[in-house]
Every structure is written in C-alpha cells, then in structure tokens.
Write a protein that holds these residues in place. Structure first.
Motif, short mmCIF file in Angstrom:
data_model
loop_
_atom_site.label_atom_id
_atom_site.label_comp_id
_atom_site.label_asym_id
_atom_site.label_seq_id
_atom_site.Cartn_x
_atom_site.Cartn_y
_atom_site.Cartn_z
N ALA A 1 0.62 -0.88 0.04
CA ALA A 1 -0.09 0.18 0.18
C ALA A 1 1.08 1.03 -0.02
O ALA A 1 0.24 2.33 -0.18
N THR A 2 2.83 1.12 0.44
CA THR A 2 3.00 2.61 0.79
C THR A 2 3.53 2.22 -0.60
O THR A 2 4.32 3.42 -1.19
N GLY A 3 3.58 1.59 -1.49
CA GLY A 3 4.69 1.93 -3.52
C GLY A 3 5.66 1.35 -2.84
O GLY A 3 6.46 1.42 -3.59
N ARG A 4 5.89 1.30 -1.92
CA ARG A 4 7.58 0.12 -1.53
C ARG A 4 7.76 -0.73 -1.93
O ARG A 4 6.76 -1.71 -1.86
N GLN A 5 8.82 -1.33 -2.37
CA GLN A 5 9.52 -2.34 -2.61
C GLN A 5 10.69 -3.23 -1.65
O GLN A 5 10.87 -2.81 -1.18
N PRO A 6 10.71 -4.99 -1.01
CA PRO A 6 11.96 -4.70 -0.52
C PRO A 6 12.75 -4.14 -0.94
O PRO A 6 13.04 -4.50 -2.12
N SER A 7 13.97 -4.16 -0.07
CA SER A 7 14.71 -3.57 -0.66
C SER A 7 16.14 -4.37 -1.83
O SER A 7 16.58 -3.97 -2.99
N MET A 8 16.10 -5.65 -1.94
CA MET A 8 16.36 -6.62 -2.56
C MET A 8 15.88 -7.05 -4.13
O MET A 8 16.83 -6.70 -4.78
N GLY A 9 14.71 -6.75 -4.25
CA GLY A 9 13.86 -6.81 -4.77
C GLY A 9 14.22 -4.82 -5.76
O GLY A 9 14.58 -5.42 -6.78
N GLU A 10 14.41 -3.99 -5.02
CA GLU A 10 14.43 -2.89 -5.76
C GLU A 10 15.72 -2.88 -6.34
O GLU A 10 15.83 -2.20 -7.56
N LYS A 11 16.72 -3.85 -5.93
CA LYS A 11 18.47 -3.42 -6.53
C LYS A 11 18.67 -4.26 -7.97
O LYS A 11 19.33 -3.89 -8.87
N MET A 12 17.08 -5.69 -7.84
CA MET A 12 17.05 -6.67 -8.72
C MET A 12 15.97 -5.94 -9.55
O MET A 12 16.71 -6.59 -11.28
N GLY A 13 15.48 -5.18 -9.67
CA GLY A 13 14.53 -4.34 -10.40
C GLY A 13 13.58 -5.82 -10.80
O GLY A 13 12.70 -5.70 -11.38
N VAL A 14 12.86 -5.91 -9.24
CA VAL A 14 11.43 -7.20 -9.54
C VAL A 14 10.78 -6.78 -8.38
O VAL A 14 11.67 -6.55 -6.93
N SER A 15 9.69 -6.88 -8.84
CA SER A 15 8.81 -6.00 -7.63
C SER A 15 7.77 -7.40 -7.65
O SER A 15 7.13 -8.05 -7.87
N LEU A 16 7.07 -7.37 -6.18
CA LEU A 16 6.12 -7.88 -5.30
C LEU A 16 4.65 -7.23 -5.83
O LEU A 16 4.45 -6.33 -5.66
N VAL A 17 4.19 -8.50 -6.75
CA VAL A 17 2.83 -7.39 -7.74
C VAL A 17 1.57 -7.36 -7.26
O VAL A 17 0.18 -7.14 -6.95
N GLU A 18 1.33 -8.88 -6.30
CA GLU A 18 0.27 -9.89 -6.08
C GLU A 18 0.54 -10.46 -4.74
O GLU A 18 1.23 -10.75 -4.74
N VAL A 19 -0.50 -10.03 -3.74
CA VAL A 19 -0.24 -11.50 -2.39
C VAL A 19 -1.88 -10.88 -1.74
O VAL A 19 -2.74 -10.98 -1.80
N ASP A 20 -2.21 -12.47 -1.48
CA ASP A 20 -3.13 -13.07 -0.91
C ASP A 20 -2.73 -14.66 0.27
O ASP A 20 -1.16 -14.79 0.16
N ARG A 21 -3.55 -14.95 1.12
CA ARG A 21 -3.27 -15.56 1.97
C ARG A 21 -2.13 -17.23 1.40
O ARG A 21 -2.79 -17.57 0.75
N GLY A 22 -0.94 -17.18 1.52
CA GLY A 22 -0.19 -17.55 0.90
C GLY A 22 0.03 -18.53 -0.64
O GLY A 22 0.27 -19.17 -1.03
N ARG A 23 -0.23 -17.00 -0.99
CA ARG A 23 0.03 -16.72 -2.39
C ARG A 23 0.91 -15.15 -3.44
O ARG A 23 0.51 -14.82 -2.71
N SER A 24 2.14 -15.43 -3.39
CA SER A 24 2.30 -14.57 -3.56
C SER A 24 3.20 -14.55 -5.23
O SER A 24 3.36 -15.24 -5.97
N VAL A 25 3.71 -13.02 -5.75
CA VAL A 25 3.49 -13.21 -7.64
C VAL A 25 4.99 -11.73 -7.93
O VAL A 25 4.58 -10.91 -6.61
N PHE A 26 5.77 -11.94 -8.25
CA PHE A 26 7.00 -11.18 -7.97
C PHE A 26 6.96 -11.10 -10.04
O PHE A 26 7.07 -12.33 -10.46
#
Length: 146
Positions: A15-40
């Motif tokens: 919601a803040t628009g931030r990404q984990p720093s490792m993802g920022e470094k690699m140009g990888v973003s978390l785009v979806e999350v639900d309970r027990g599921r994630s998409v980068f």
C-alpha cells in the motif's frame, strides 16, 4: 506492525508503494499477494548477465526465494517470523535479456508451528516455464521491534 498477521504486513508494504530493498536492487517487484500466495515480476537486463551473456542463475533464484518467502510470510500469525532453511531450484530454460517480463509465483504447501513448505514457478513473458523451486522455511516467534 507486530500485532498484524503476515498478510496484513505484506499488504501494508504494498500500500505504501515500497518494495523490499533486494527487489529494488534487481528490478523485481512484488505485484500480488493473497494468503499463501505471492507473485513477483521482473524484466532481466544487462545488469544481471553472467560472463557468458545469459541471465545469472542467482536472478531466478532470488525471484523464486522471494516468491516462496512471501507466500510463507502471508500465512503467518501475528508475532511470527520466518527464515529460509533450504531452497532447491530446478533450472529448466535459461533466461536472457529477451525473456521479457518474468513472473515468479509462490504458493504455500503447508505451514506448521515451526516449519513451512512452499513452492514456486518462474515463467518468461511468453509463458514458458523457466525454473521451479521448493523451499523449507523455519517459523519462529518474531523478536520485539525496537
């Protein structure tokens, strides 16, 4: 945030628009999350190439580890944390600069009191399977926030 469960914590980060720093470094973003599921998602470029000109395997490994980890994180109760104990990756198709937008999807297999198991797949922009992973994660009581 320690009183929030894992899914609420990850959604608050998004919601803040931030990404984990490792993802920022690699140009990888978390785009979806639900309970027990994630998409980068990430688009490999010249910054992640190995000496032979292909995308370094660590790029795919980081996406898969992140997908498994956030799938596990989204399943945690308030006051819990996790760390990866084991990550097994099967590389099926090499990534290149031409792979386009790659998508890593993580799913929880099981979450117990002390251990979680997750799996993830990585597809290129054309939908071709490039790598898979399984992960074992240690679940523990989160240390108090400073």
């Amino acid at each position: 945030m320690s009183e929030a469960d894992g899914l609420a914590q990850v959604r608050a980060l998004l919601a803040t628009g931030r990404q984990p720093s490792m993802g920022e470094k690699m140009g990888v973003s978390l785009v979806e999350v639900d309970r027990g599921r994630s998409v980068f998602e990430g688009r490999p470029d010249a910054s992640v190439l190995n000496p032979m000109g292909g995308v370094h395997g660590g790029y795919a490994a980081a996406m898969l580890d992140s997908a498994c980890g956030i799938a596990a994180h989204s399943s945690l109760k308030a006051g819990q944390a996790y760390t990866t104990l084991e990550l097994k990756i099967s590389y099926i198709r090499g990534l290149t600069k031409e792979s386009g937008l790659c998508r890593g999807e993580g799913r929880i297999v099981s979450v117990g009191r002390r251990v979680a198991f997750a799996e993830a797949t990585l597809h290129d922009e054309r939908g071709r399977l490039c790598a898979t992973a399984t992960s074992t994660l240690l679940v523990f009581e989160a240390p108090p926030s400073p």
